[in-house]
Design a protein around this motif. Structure first.
Motif, PDB file in Angstrom:
ATOM      1  N   HIS A   1       0.879  -1.178   0.000  1.00  0.00           N
ATOM      2  CA  HIS A   1       0.000   0.000   0.000  1.00  0.00           C
ATOM      3  C   HIS A   1       0.918   1.230   0.000  1.00  0.00           C
ATOM      4  O   HIS A   1       1.317   1.720   1.047  1.00  0.00           O
ATOM      5  CB  HIS A   1      -0.899  -0.007   1.241  1.00  0.00           C
ATOM      6  CG  HIS A   1      -1.989   1.020   1.203  1.00  0.00           C
ATOM      7  ND1 HIS A   1      -1.763   2.353   1.422  1.00  0.00           N
ATOM      8  CD2 HIS A   1      -3.323   0.901   0.966  1.00  0.00           C
ATOM      9  CE1 HIS A   1      -2.904   3.021   1.338  1.00  0.00           C
ATOM     10  NE2 HIS A   1      -3.865   2.157   1.056  1.00  0.00           N
ATOM     11  N   ALA A   2       1.237   1.730  -1.190  1.00  0.00           N
ATOM     12  CA  ALA A   2       2.221   2.803  -1.322  1.00  0.00           C
ATOM     13  C   ALA A   2       1.585   4.140  -1.686  1.00  0.00           C
ATOM     14  O   ALA A   2       2.200   4.976  -2.341  1.00  0.00           O
ATOM     15  CB  ALA A   2       3.270   2.416  -2.378  1.00  0.00           C
ATOM     16  N   GLN A   3       0.349   4.354  -1.238  1.00  0.00           N
ATOM     17  CA  GLN A   3      -0.390   5.558  -1.629  1.00  0.00           C
ATOM     18  C   GLN A   3       0.364   6.839  -1.284  1.00  0.00           C
ATOM     19  O   GLN A   3       0.434   7.760  -2.082  1.00  0.00           O
ATOM     20  CB  GLN A   3      -1.752   5.566  -0.931  1.00  0.00           C
ATOM     21  CG  GLN A   3      -2.624   6.744  -1.298  1.00  0.00           C
ATOM     22  CD  GLN A   3      -3.999   6.605  -0.698  1.00  0.00           C
ATOM     23  OE1 GLN A   3      -4.848   5.898  -1.232  1.00  0.00           O
ATOM     24  NE2 GLN A   3      -4.236   7.254   0.423  1.00  0.00           N
TER      25      GLN A   3
ATOM     26  N   TYR B   1       3.507   1.082   2.822  1.00  0.00           N
ATOM     27  CA  TYR B   1       3.298   0.019   3.806  1.00  0.00           C
ATOM     28  C   TYR B   1       3.368  -1.326   3.088  1.00  0.00           C
ATOM     29  O   TYR B   1       2.995  -1.438   1.915  1.00  0.00           O
ATOM     30  CB  TYR B   1       1.931   0.148   4.482  1.00  0.00           C
ATOM     31  CG  TYR B   1       1.745   1.431   5.265  1.00  0.00           C
ATOM     32  CD1 TYR B   1       2.393   1.629   6.486  1.00  0.00           C
ATOM     33  CD2 TYR B   1       0.926   2.447   4.780  1.00  0.00           C
ATOM     34  CE1 TYR B   1       2.231   2.804   7.196  1.00  0.00           C
ATOM     35  CE2 TYR B   1       0.754   3.627   5.495  1.00  0.00           C
ATOM     36  CZ  TYR B   1       1.404   3.806   6.707  1.00  0.00           C
ATOM     37  OH  TYR B   1       1.246   4.963   7.411  1.00  0.00           O
ATOM     38  N   ASN B   2       3.838  -2.334   3.801  1.00  0.00           N
ATOM     39  CA  ASN B   2       3.809  -3.685   3.238  1.00  0.00           C
ATOM     40  C   ASN B   2       3.639  -4.693   4.357  1.00  0.00           C
ATOM     41  O   ASN B   2       3.891  -4.386   5.529  1.00  0.00           O
ATOM     42  CB  ASN B   2       5.073  -3.970   2.420  1.00  0.00           C
ATOM     43  CG  ASN B   2       6.288  -4.171   3.311  1.00  0.00           C
ATOM     44  OD1 ASN B   2       6.503  -5.253   3.844  1.00  0.00           O
ATOM     45  ND2 ASN B   2       7.073  -3.123   3.506  1.00  0.00           N
ATOM     46  N   VAL B   3       3.224  -5.895   3.992  1.00  0.00           N
ATOM     47  CA  VAL B   3       3.107  -6.984   4.956  1.00  0.00           C
ATOM     48  C   VAL B   3       3.850  -8.218   4.454  1.00  0.00           C
ATOM     49  O   VAL B   3       3.534  -9.347   4.836  1.00  0.00           O
ATOM     50  CB  VAL B   3       1.622  -7.328   5.254  1.00  0.00           C
ATOM     51  CG1 VAL B   3       0.962  -6.221   6.049  1.00  0.00           C
ATOM     52  CG2 VAL B   3       0.846  -7.613   3.970  1.00  0.00           C
ATOM     53  N   GLU B   4       4.833  -7.987   3.576  1.00  0.00           N
ATOM     54  CA  GLU B   4       5.642  -9.115   3.096  1.00  0.00           C
ATOM     55  C   GLU B   4       7.099  -8.826   3.416  1.00  0.00           C
ATOM     56  O   GLU B   4       7.492  -7.673   3.536  1.00  0.00           O
ATOM     57  CB  GLU B   4       5.431  -9.347   1.599  1.00  0.00           C
ATOM     58  CG  GLU B   4       5.424  -8.091   0.742  1.00  0.00           C
ATOM     59  CD  GLU B   4       6.797  -7.673   0.261  1.00  0.00           C
ATOM     60  OE1 GLU B   4       7.551  -8.531  -0.203  1.00  0.00           O
ATOM     61  OE2 GLU B   4       7.111  -6.482   0.367  1.00  0.00           O
ATOM     62  N   TRP B   5       7.909  -9.887   3.542  1.00  0.00           N
ATOM     63  CA  TRP B   5       9.283  -9.691   3.982  1.00  0.00           C
ATOM     64  C   TRP B   5      10.271 -10.241   2.956  1.00  0.00           C
ATOM     65  O   TRP B   5      11.035  -9.500   2.378  1.00  0.00           O
ATOM     66  CB  TRP B   5       9.522 -10.386   5.330  1.00  0.00           C
ATOM     67  CG  TRP B   5       8.318 -10.364   6.208  1.00  0.00           C
ATOM     68  CD1 TRP B   5       7.778  -9.270   6.829  1.00  0.00           C
ATOM     69  CD2 TRP B   5       7.462 -11.457   6.528  1.00  0.00           C
ATOM     70  NE1 TRP B   5       6.664  -9.619   7.532  1.00  0.00           N
ATOM     71  CE2 TRP B   5       6.434 -10.959   7.377  1.00  0.00           C
ATOM     72  CE3 TRP B   5       7.469 -12.809   6.205  1.00  0.00           C
ATOM     73  CZ2 TRP B   5       5.432 -11.773   7.901  1.00  0.00           C
ATOM     74  CZ3 TRP B   5       6.472 -13.620   6.727  1.00  0.00           C
ATOM     75  CH2 TRP B   5       5.470 -13.100   7.557  1.00  0.00           C
ATOM     76  N   SER B   6      10.227 -11.530   2.728  1.00  0.00           N
ATOM     77  CA  SER B   6      11.206 -12.158   1.843  1.00  0.00           C
ATOM     78  C   SER B   6      10.548 -12.586   0.543  1.00  0.00           C
ATOM     79  O   SER B   6       9.344 -12.435   0.346  1.00  0.00           O
ATOM     80  CB  SER B   6      11.838 -13.364   2.542  1.00  0.00           C
ATOM     81  OG  SER B   6      10.838 -14.258   2.978  1.00  0.00           O
TER      82      SER B   6
ATOM     83  N   GLU C   1      -5.680  -0.630   5.802  1.00  0.00           N
ATOM     84  CA  GLU C   1      -4.846  -0.418   4.623  1.00  0.00           C
ATOM     85  C   GLU C   1      -4.437  -1.756   4.006  1.00  0.00           C
ATOM     86  O   GLU C   1      -4.427  -1.921   2.794  1.00  0.00           O
ATOM     87  CB  GLU C   1      -3.577   0.369   4.990  1.00  0.00           C
ATOM     88  CG  GLU C   1      -3.820   1.782   5.471  1.00  0.00           C
ATOM     89  CD  GLU C   1      -3.923   1.865   6.987  1.00  0.00           C
ATOM     90  OE1 GLU C   1      -3.759   2.968   7.520  1.00  0.00           O
ATOM     91  OE2 GLU C   1      -4.172   0.819   7.643  1.00  0.00           O
ATOM     92  N   LEU C   2      -4.105  -2.711   4.883  1.00  0.00           N
ATOM     93  CA  LEU C   2      -3.694  -4.046   4.466  1.00  0.00           C
ATOM     94  C   LEU C   2      -4.276  -5.053   5.452  1.00  0.00           C
ATOM     95  O   LEU C   2      -4.670  -4.687   6.563  1.00  0.00           O
ATOM     96  CB  LEU C   2      -2.162  -4.143   4.437  1.00  0.00           C
ATOM     97  CG  LEU C   2      -1.450  -3.295   3.366  1.00  0.00           C
ATOM     98  CD1 LEU C   2       0.050  -3.276   3.605  1.00  0.00           C
ATOM     99  CD2 LEU C   2      -1.752  -3.803   1.964  1.00  0.00           C
TER     100      LEU C   2
ATOM    101  N   MET D   1       1.774  -3.748  10.019  1.00  0.00           N
ATOM    102  CA  MET D   1       2.379  -3.565   8.698  1.00  0.00           C
ATOM    103  C   MET D   1       3.683  -2.804   8.873  1.00  0.00           C
ATOM    104  O   MET D   1       4.001  -2.311   9.956  1.00  0.00           O
ATOM    105  CB  MET D   1       1.416  -2.821   7.766  1.00  0.00           C
ATOM    106  CG  MET D   1       0.988  -1.459   8.253  1.00  0.00           C
ATOM    107  SD  MET D   1      -0.323  -0.762   7.205  1.00  0.00           S
ATOM    108  CE  MET D   1      -0.682   0.755   8.102  1.00  0.00           C
ATOM    109  N   TYR D   2       4.439  -2.706   7.793  1.00  0.00           N
ATOM    110  CA  TYR D   2       5.779  -2.127   7.868  1.00  0.00           C
ATOM    111  C   TYR D   2       5.849  -0.880   7.001  1.00  0.00           C
ATOM    112  O   TYR D   2       5.577  -0.932   5.798  1.00  0.00           O
ATOM    113  CB  TYR D   2       6.817  -3.171   7.441  1.00  0.00           C
ATOM    114  CG  TYR D   2       6.714  -4.408   8.291  1.00  0.00           C
ATOM    115  CD1 TYR D   2       7.321  -4.456   9.540  1.00  0.00           C
ATOM    116  CD2 TYR D   2       5.964  -5.501   7.876  1.00  0.00           C
ATOM    117  CE1 TYR D   2       7.195  -5.576  10.354  1.00  0.00           C
ATOM    118  CE2 TYR D   2       5.829  -6.627   8.679  1.00  0.00           C
ATOM    119  CZ  TYR D   2       6.445  -6.656   9.917  1.00  0.00           C
ATOM    120  OH  TYR D   2       6.307  -7.764  10.721  1.00  0.00           O
TER     121      TYR D   2
END
Length: 1006
Positions: A101-103, A107-112, A317-318, A323-324
């Protein structure tokens, strides 16, 4: 449809690249004009490797697949930080979708990597070979000018596992791996495809893929574990090592205060992240020990700054609870941490930087002695990978080979400045979403959100382009088609268009209103001189009651289309509140005059100074249609316990200020209650009154939630107006305004946080209190004329603004309370269209098509540029109605593809979604201006029947290439077998898409 990506075979990828380049001048959607070549012949040296640029994608979505890495390289990336691998991989790794979610801040919820480790390894080796090929074939460099940096996680046990150990060893030397042998053989067998890449070049490709590694650990990893892993990578693997560190090292208090100062007060932190993560003192001690160890091994140890910041998910958002965060909000934190760590080591600390990097700060980071520099969020936004080219060119002249020391003083200044730099402040993009309330169409989706966001649907890209070319007469003729008050709206419009502008996802909105004003100044008088009233086309007559923007727009639109119109007003001049209330310092009388002359010249008749109350029944005897546009002049209700008699109504004050300013006396201290534009006008006007020393705007929420436009807030602030936030007026007593002190609670239906009473009282000195809250309409006037009102006291109307009385309309503020000038004009346009339709008359609102240079528009993609002056604003306009393709730009995997179709569409440019390359990250849906998701809503090309059957996407999969047999899911959701050329099986549009793919884009088919 699956969220699992299907890597492309090496042989197919070569064919794809060569064919696409030869036929379309692009590679994975990257335009040839954006291919980067270092022309300064300077270089950066990192770990003894010479690079033509120290920039590249951070370990993340843009360095996961071979095509991602290729796209990044072509645009200027030369330090490629490969996406992190870990022992849990592939289908065993749960990743919630959507995951990006880069509005604004990202933000992201994935790592590798979501691939299996072996698949990821294969992708990186394929990319390694292809970059060597492209480097030579495209004449980008004679020698290898790029390097790969691997990233692993998350604990020592996992890193030592056979799976990850094999990965690391393969990256250290891939010569004996199967994928290495396959790539080399495929290239050798296809040498005929290349003009410059040779067998010798193939033999010279180094099998050492990585000499460096970035260690990524999970939040909460103990310091002793981080040190053990680092020692292992240095001692056992002999790798130059970066340790990824977290912004939590700065402490929760510093992070929270920084966010609050910069406008990101809505971000909710996880306190546990700050207590469980590596602590600052432990980190310094650990780095000291590791630097000694690396020095003895003739290796380098450094830090990767920074990891993302864990925050709570509170607005959906996610999926999930945490989230990160990344992107521009992270920059002040990361650069501050870089400054503090550098100071601890007197500048002798190798830093790999990633945290809010973009065009506006990349040169500043490099200037202090930090390299390499990586990024993720900026290239997830419109422009995508092509943003990298601009960054690479910007820093090209700064390259100084290896950098031995960081300039600690300069870095400290950069960190301090970052807290005030507008590019990092939230107010640069306060708009929550640019989306328009339209569903994403499956075809022909290019649209200008600014035009849709404009209540009168001005053809904005067209007139902005013409103003930029100084073709003012042509520009103004387009503006005047839909706008009967161009001078007024060119000066004080609240510019809804600018809140939808695609440039908001680049830098700042195009200054659309200013461009309109340029056309007005240069052309409006000449345009008006040439107007000749059209002959009447009907014997019907229209009476307009009220000569404000709403009434005059209805009148002008009707008259210029052949209807007799008379405008009546009780005042002596037109334009109501604009003329009598809005101060001269906001709009001059000359600009108002220009618009009145425009309306008058069309042949509209006027009756000013009308006495008495209008009577609909009496008017109906002479007029066939009646438009009521009497505005909202009644003062709003004052909610004070006492002292109401001492409060001045804002409109009454402003009217007096405009007509007899010299006679006004307000005392020394003035309080203005309200937070809208009228409140700002009142405060600025009061500040200009003789004897006034202090003017305060009193508002029950914070300034952030004030409905006034940002520019009006800034103007008020620049003139010394005081903002008294979180105060709710309670009473006026003995020269003081008594207020309840408020606090912000949970969000209400408008999305704003509710003000709640704290029980505390605050008193403000107030010789005069001006009330600027919610003027009202004269409901008695409407009800006495038989106009039915709804439960809110507004007239009941249909979609055409027609009231309960047939052929009687309402327009502007009288419709439902105070609104904007441009909304009033829009009402006039709606009413005029309806009346013309009833009278079987055409209207002249037809679009005027302007052809634009498509190549020029593509050249603007990926170019960030602050507004400097109106003269150059057309260069910032992306003309989205002609070229959009945002979903193509922002897809890391290149899964959304532009295809050019010759027939059956309004536009040749159509979007095809390639299912096998998509992991459903959701990023395209964030930036698509429609209410939709391109990865779900566009025609989809499937690579397998299984994926087709597991999806609901409209699209097709090839069943038999020789027979041109496809399985198709049609627009209505029905599934059918289809042989290319069969009639009446699929729509003409779907047939054209499939036919085009077979003929021109065969390389994309499985």
């Amino acid at each position: 449809m699956s969220d699992r990506m299907c890597p492309i075979s090496f042989e197919k990828m070569i064919n794809w690249i060569i064919t696409e380049l030869n036929e379309n001048g692009t590679i994975f959607g990257i335009h040839k004009g954006k291919f980067y070549k270092n022309k300064e012949h300077k270089s950066a040296v990192i770990f003894n490797e010479k690079l033509s640029s120290p920039l590249g994608p951070a370990a993340g979505p843009n360095s996961q697949l071979a095509q991602n890495i290729i796209a990044a390289y072509l645009t200027g990336s030369r330090f490629i930080e490969l996406k992190t691998v870990q022992v849990i991989d592939g289908e065993d790794l749960p990743v919630a979708k959507p995951c990006i979610h880069a509005q604004d801040e990202g933000y992201n919820v994935e790592w590798s990597t979501e691939l299996k480790v072996q698949e990821a390894f294969n992708e990186y080796i394929k990319a390694w070979f292809l970059l060597h090929v492209l480097m030579k074939e495209l004449d980008l460099s004679e020698k290898r000018d790029f390097m790969f940096n691997m990233s692993v996680g998350y604990d020592l046990k996992g890193i030592k596992s056979p799976k990850i150990d094999a990965y690391i060893e393969g990256m250290r030397n891939a010569v004996n791996t199967e994928i290495w042998k396959e790539c080399k053989q495929v290239l050798s067998l296809n040498m005929n495809l290349f003009k410059k890449f040779s067998e010798k070049d193939l033999d010279n490709i180094d099998s050492t893929i990585c000499s460096s590694i970035t260690l990524s650990t999970l939040h909460g990893c103990p310091p002793e574990e981080i040190e053990k892993i680092s020692n292992y990578l240095l001692e056992e693997k002999h790798l130059n090592t970066f340790i990824k560190m977290n912004p939590t090292l700065l402490g929760e208090k510093f992070v929270k205060n920084t966010f609050d100062k910069m406008g990101y007060d809505y971000i909710e932190l996880n306190s546990s992240s700050f207590t469980k993560d590596l602590q600052y003192a432990d980190g310094i001690a650990m780095l000291g020990r590791l630097k000694d160890k690396a020095s003895k091994l003739n290796l380098e140890i450094g830090v990767k700054l920074t990891n993302t910041l864990p925050v709570k998910i509170v607005n959906d958002e996610l999926p999930g609870e945490e989230m990160y965060m990344s992107g521009r909000a992270l920059f002040p934190l990361t650069i501050t941490l870089a400054s503090r760590l550098s100071k601890e080591f007197n500048g002798d600390l190798q830093i790999s930087y990633s945290g809010g990097v973009d065009f506006f700060n990349v040169d500043k980071i490099l200037a202090v002695g930090i390299q390499p520099i990586t990024f993720a969020t900026t290239i997830l936004k419109p422009g995508g990978y092509e943003r990298i080219t601009q960054m690479a060119k910007k820093v090209e002249g700064q390259l100084k080979g290896s950098i031995s020391c960081i300039n600690v003083i300069q870095l400290e200044e950069l960190a301090k400045h970052s807290l005030k730099d507008k590019h990092h402040l939230k107010e640069l993009r306060t708009v929550d979403s640019r989306k328009i309330s339209k569903e994403l169409p499956i075809y022909d989706c290019a649209i200008a959100p600014c035009s849709i966001g404009c209540p009168i649907n001005q053809q904005i890209p067209e007139y902005v382009n013409l103003v930029g070319k100084k073709k003012y007469d042509e520009a103004f003729s387009i503006i005047a088609k839909d706008n009967t008050s161009p001078a007024i709206t060119g000066t004080i419009c609240n510019h809804n268009c600018q809140y939808k502008c695609t440039r908001l996802d680049y830098d700042e909105s195009v200054l659309i209103r200013n461009m309109k004003k340029i056309a007005v100044i240069n052309s409006q008088d000449r345009y008006v001189e040439n107007i000749k009233p059209v002959e009447l086309k009907s014997n019907k007559k229209v009476a307009v009651i009220g000569a404000g923007p709403a009434g005059l727009s209805a009148a002008a639109f009707l008259r210029r289309n052949g209807i007799d119109v008379t405008v009546m007003d009780k005042r002596e001049k037109p334009y109501g509140i604009v003329e009598y209330v809005i101060p001269e310092f906001r709009i001059s009388s000359d600009m108002i005059r220009k618009d009145f002359e425009l309306v008058k010249k069309h042949g509209v008749k006027f009756k000013f100074g009308i006495d008495g109350v209008f009577d609909i029944n009496r008017l109906k005897k002479e007029y066939d249609y009646i438009v009521i546009a009497t505005g909202a002049w009644k003062p709003g209700k004052i909610s004070l316990e006492e002292g109401k008699e001492k409060v001045v109504d804002a409109l009454a004050f402003l009217e007096k200020f405009k007509s007899e300013k010299e006679s006004i006396r307000l005392g020394k201290h003035v309080c203005v209650i309200g937070g809208g534009d009228v409140a700002m006008d009142s405060a600025r006007a009061a500040k200009r009154v003789y004897g006034v020393e202090n003017v305060s705007i009193v508002y029950r929420r914070t300034r952030k939630y004030m409905p006034a436009t940002l520019e009006e807030l800034k103007l008020a602030s620049s003139e010394g107006i005081l903002f008294k936030e979180l105060l709710s007026p309670k009473a006026v007593r003995k020269g003081e305004l008594v207020c309840d002190v408020m606090k912000l609670g949970s969000k209400d239906s408008s999305g704003r946080r509710r003000p709640e009473v704290t029980g505390e009282i605050k008193k403000l000195p107030a010789d005069t209190v001006i009330f600027a809250v919610g003027e009202q309409i004269d409901t008695d006037l409407l009800s006495s004329n038989g106009v039915k009102l709804n439960d809110r006291g507004f007239p009941e109307i249909n979609d055409f603004c027609e009231t309960s009385i047939p052929k009687v309309y309402v327009a502007g503020d009288v419709k439902k309370g105070p609104s904007t000038i441009v909304s009033a004009i829009a009402d006039g346009k709606i009413i005029a269209k309806n009346i013309l339709t009833r009278e079987n008359l055409n209207n002249d609102f037809a679009d005027k098509n302007i052809s634009l240079d498509i190549k020029e528009l593509y050249n603007k993609k990926g170019i960030l540029r602050d507004p400097v002056c109106e003269e150059y604003e057309s260069e910032r306009c992306l003309a989205c109605s002609h070229i959009c393709e945002l979903c193509v730009d922002v897809c890391p995997n290149r899964a959304n593809v532009l295809i050019k179709v010759e027939e059956n569409f309004e536009s040749k440019h159509q979007i095809l979604h390639v299912d096998g390359m998509c992991n459903e990250c959701g990023n395209c849906g964030i930036f698509c201006p429609y209410d939709g998701n391109p990865y779900k809503d566009k025609v989809t090309l499937f690579w397998s029947v299984r994926d087709f059957e597991n999806s609901t996407n409209k699209g097709f999969v090839i069943l038999d290439r020789e027979k041109s047999l496809f399985k198709v899911r049609k627009e209505n959701g029905q599934v059918t077998d289809y042989i290319l050329g069969d009639k009446n099986v699929v729509s003409k549009e779907m047939e054209s898409i499939i036919n085009t793919c077979m003929k021109k884009y065969n390389y994309m088919l499985k």
